[in-house]
Structure formats: structure tokens, C-alpha cells
Design a protein around this motif. Sequence first.
Motif, short mmCIF file in Angstrom:
data_model
loop_
_atom_site.label_atom_id
_atom_site.label_comp_id
_atom_site.label_asym_id
_atom_site.label_seq_id
_atom_site.Cartn_x
_atom_site.Cartn_y
_atom_site.Cartn_z
N GLU A 143 8.67 8.95 1.68
CA GLU A 143 7.76 8.57 0.59
C GLU A 143 8.40 7.49 -0.28
OE1 GLU A 143 6.83 12.14 -1.58
OE2 GLU A 143 5.76 13.03 0.11
N ARG A 146 8.34 4.19 1.50
CA ARG A 146 7.01 3.55 1.41
C ARG A 146 6.82 2.89 0.04
NH1 ARG A 146 5.68 7.96 4.62
NH2 ARG A 146 5.10 9.30 2.88
N SER A 150 6.19 -1.01 -0.63
CA SER A 150 5.02 -1.48 -1.35
C SER A 150 5.40 -2.37 -2.54
CB SER A 150 4.17 -0.30 -1.83
OG SER A 150 4.83 0.38 -2.88
#
Length: 168
Positions: A143, A146, A150
Motif C-alpha cells: 500500500e 502504491r 502515485s
Amino acid sequence: MKLENIDKTRYRKHLNKVILACIVGLIVLSLSISTLVIYLVNDGESSHFWINFAGVVIASIIIGSILAKYKQHPFMYEIAYVWDLKQVLNQIHRKSKKINLAVNENDVTAIEIMYFYYKACIQLYTLDDNTITLSSLNIKAAELDRQIASLNLTISTDNFERKSLSAY
């Protein structure tokens, strides 16, 4: 602190030897010390509980002093590294609530800290064969990866500095 590659087999072998030496040392020293003190001050009627307890405490102090003295010895390298790593992880864990709030606000320093934390925990859990919590840790690390992607950030475990914890 920088993450280093540690040979798991060597680490476990050295750790087991140190643990065994500490156990034997604790037994021999505590029994020797308490037996000597009982022999020197025995009145024949009182309990020896506190003398035995003092023997264990003194033996523990001696063993702790020996470990501290030889912490820099090459044989102790992996053990000392893991000990230091556990201390850093504990410091991060104690501040994790504030750090996680900052991660949710895309604070780069907090992200660097948690990135190091997850990678270090994975290394530590692998070295200690603690595979039970490894899957949930990998999910949290993914997580964070990611989130890093991003934000178009380039994060490395080398970015972590212990002093950055003081901000949280």
C-alpha cells in the motif's frame, strides 16, 4: 541506520551460541556467587531467597557487561546489527500513530520513515523466522509502495535518518 544484508544462517548460528553461553554463564555465575555468599554469611536459620536473587542479579550484570564490551567483536556483528535494528524499529513503532497520520497527508519524511520501517520489519521477521505477521506486513508495504508511486517519489531505505523521528 542503513539496512544491511545479513546472512541468516550465520546470524542464527552466532545468536544460538551467544544465547547458550549466556544461559550457562548465568547458571554458573549465579550459583557460584550465591553459594559463596551463603557460605560466608550463613547463620543456619534464615531463608536464602534474597541471597540467591542477588546472585542472579549480579550474574546478569556481569553477563550484560561482557556483552556490551564485546558488542563490536566481529563474531557479534550480526547480533549487534539486529539488536540496533530492533531499537530503531521500537522507536518508530512508538511514534507510528503520528507518523501514519503524516503519511496520510503525503508527508515525504513520514513516508521515508514508514518505508524504512516496513523493509526493516520484513528483514527482521525473516531473520527471526516470524512468518506469521509477514503477510500482513507485506500488504501494508505494498500500500505504501502504491502511495509512493502515485506521488512520483523515489524512496529508498537509505533515505531514513534516525534524527528525523524527532519531528513526530
